[in-house]
Design a protein around this motif. Structure first.
Motif, PDB file in Angstrom:
ATOM      1  N   ASP A 171       0.842  -1.198   0.000  1.00  0.00           N
ATOM      2  CA  ASP A 171       0.000   0.000   0.000  1.00  0.00           C
ATOM      3  C   ASP A 171       0.873   1.244   0.000  1.00  0.00           C
ATOM      4  N   ILE A 172       0.411   2.274  -0.689  1.00  0.00           N
ATOM      5  CA  ILE A 172       1.173   3.520  -0.777  1.00  0.00           C
ATOM      6  C   ILE A 172       0.412   4.632  -0.066  1.00  0.00           C
ATOM      7  N   THR A 173       1.104   5.328   0.833  1.00  0.00           N
ATOM      8  CA  THR A 173       0.519   6.420   1.601  1.00  0.00           C
ATOM      9  C   THR A 173       1.030   7.755   1.075  1.00  0.00           C
ATOM     10  N   LYS A 174       0.094   8.613   0.673  1.00  0.00           N
ATOM     11  CA  LYS A 174       0.430   9.954   0.202  1.00  0.00           C
ATOM     12  C   LYS A 174       1.446   9.944  -0.946  1.00  0.00           C
ATOM     13  N   ASP A 175       1.346   8.942  -1.819  1.00  0.00           N
ATOM     14  CA  ASP A 175       2.195   8.831  -3.010  1.00  0.00           C
ATOM     15  C   ASP A 175       3.692   8.823  -2.689  1.00  0.00           C
ATOM     16  N   ARG A 176       4.045   8.534  -1.435  1.00  0.00           N
ATOM     17  CA  ARG A 176       5.456   8.639  -1.044  1.00  0.00           C
ATOM     18  C   ARG A 176       5.936   7.472  -0.196  1.00  0.00           C
ATOM     19  N   TYR A 177       5.053   6.950   0.651  1.00  0.00           N
ATOM     20  CA  TYR A 177       5.464   5.916   1.604  1.00  0.00           C
ATOM     21  C   TYR A 177       4.824   4.581   1.242  1.00  0.00           C
ATOM     22  N   THR A 178       5.648   3.573   0.973  1.00  0.00           N
ATOM     23  CA  THR A 178       5.163   2.238   0.639  1.00  0.00           C
ATOM     24  C   THR A 178       5.279   1.338   1.863  1.00  0.00           C
ATOM     25  N   HIS A 200      -4.282   9.849   6.037  1.00  0.00           N
ATOM     26  CA  HIS A 200      -4.457   8.881   4.965  1.00  0.00           C
ATOM     27  C   HIS A 200      -5.663   8.018   5.300  1.00  0.00           C
ATOM     28  N   CYS A 224      10.360   5.144   2.010  1.00  0.00           N
ATOM     29  CA  CYS A 224      10.083   6.512   1.566  1.00  0.00           C
ATOM     30  C   CYS A 224      10.880   6.772   0.301  1.00  0.00           C
ATOM     31  N   LYS A 225      10.205   7.154  -0.755  1.00  0.00           N
ATOM     32  CA  LYS A 225      10.865   7.419  -2.031  1.00  0.00           C
ATOM     33  C   LYS A 225      10.773   8.904  -2.369  1.00  0.00           C
ATOM     34  N   ASN A 226      11.903   9.448  -2.798  1.00  0.00           N
ATOM     35  CA  ASN A 226      11.902  10.811  -3.320  1.00  0.00           C
ATOM     36  C   ASN A 226      12.576  10.807  -4.684  1.00  0.00           C
TER      37      ASN A 226
END
Length: 283
Positions: free
Chosen positions: A12-19, A85, A37-39
């Motif tokens: 699941d992805i939270t706020k398009d940033r945290y998987t 979320h 966390c992906k940036n």
């Protein structure tokens, strides 16, 4: 928190940033997941704590407030982001390693050597001084609320966590005033001070007394009331052992540590430098 566990799944992805990767902890009001966390340039592992937005409890708000105030202190997790979320408030923060409770129970005889205890104690005092300096009392110190870092570089660093029932000192016009009402302390009494048993408001001295109980248990392997479930009997034993006998198997310098704490009250500032110097003298 069963509902939260059902709401979030791996991937699941939270706020398009945290998987979300997997659940790693939780309690009555929240659940904690390991995530990524992906940036734009890199990715890193984080801890993500969720709490139902409909719950009337300040635990997560409390934690965010404290961690933001202590963002520059090395003994507290860094916050990377927060928001809402679905039906949940969340905060993404630095992913930390195992707790002292986990570490001490990994092998018999379930206790630490003196060097490890003193190294922990010095860092714990540093963390508590920082927390107290911003006007908060922890109120729930225990081995599971002290953890180490999750990397090679931070594996010897102690972090303080678990601020769900932390409270602000009673400050009026810049002065710390003894509260007129009793404290509604409602968690486990194993590491709680005698004041907590008596319903007195938690002060900085009570956090430090809890720390002494933790140090004794981690070094000797137990506390005299470890297997007692009756709070009144736990209180009786703590009062009985307050004559110094609790420290019978600790280095003699610890008696000075205890004497200093017992000389304090709610309004008196502890001498953190004195306590740290006592621990250093024990090396």
């Amino acid at each position: 928190m069963l509902e939260t566990c059902q709401q979030f799944q791996s991937g699941d992805i939270t706020k398009d940033r945290y998987t979300i990767v997997e659940q790693i902890g939780g309690g009555l009001y929240s659940a904690i997941f390991k995530g990524i966390c992906k940036n734009q340039t890199a990715s890193q592992h984080v801890a993500i704590k969720f709490q139902n937005i409909t719950l009337d409890c300040p635990q997560l708000t409390n934690e965010i407030l404290i961690l933001q105030a202590l963002a520059d202190c090395k003994h507290f997790a860094q916050i990377y982001g927060q928001g809402i979320h679905k039906k949940y408030k969340f905060v993404a923060m630095e992913l930390l390693g195992p707790s002292l409770h986990d570490l001490v129970n990994r092998k018999i005889p379930n206790k630490f050597c003196l060097h490890s205890i003193l190294k922990f104690g010095v860092q714990a005092i540093d963390a508590l001084q920082a927390l107290h300096k911003i006007g908060f009392i922890h109120r729930d110190l225990k081995p599971s609320n002290f953890v180490i870092g999750s990397t090679v570089e931070t594996s010897s660093k102690i972090y303080l966590i678990g601020f769900g029932i932390s409270q602000q000192l009673n400050i009026k016009d810049g002065n710390i005033i003894k509260p007129s009402t009793k404290d509604s302390y409602q968690v486990a009494f194993r590491y709680a001070s005698i004041n907590a048993h008596l319903g007195k408001e938690f002060g900085r001295n009570d956090d430090l007394m809890s720390l002494i109980y933790i140090l004794v248990e981690l070094y000797t392997g137990s506390l005299p009331w470890a297997n007692v479930n009756n709070p009144d009997e736990v209180l009786r034993l703590k009062e009985q052992y307050q004559d110094g006998s609790l420290l019978a198997f600790m280095p003699p310098e610890f008696k000075q540590f205890e004497d200093h704490i017992l000389s304090l009250d709610y309004t008196t500032e502890p001498d953190y430098q004195l306590i740290t110097s006592i621990l250093f003298e024990t090396y």
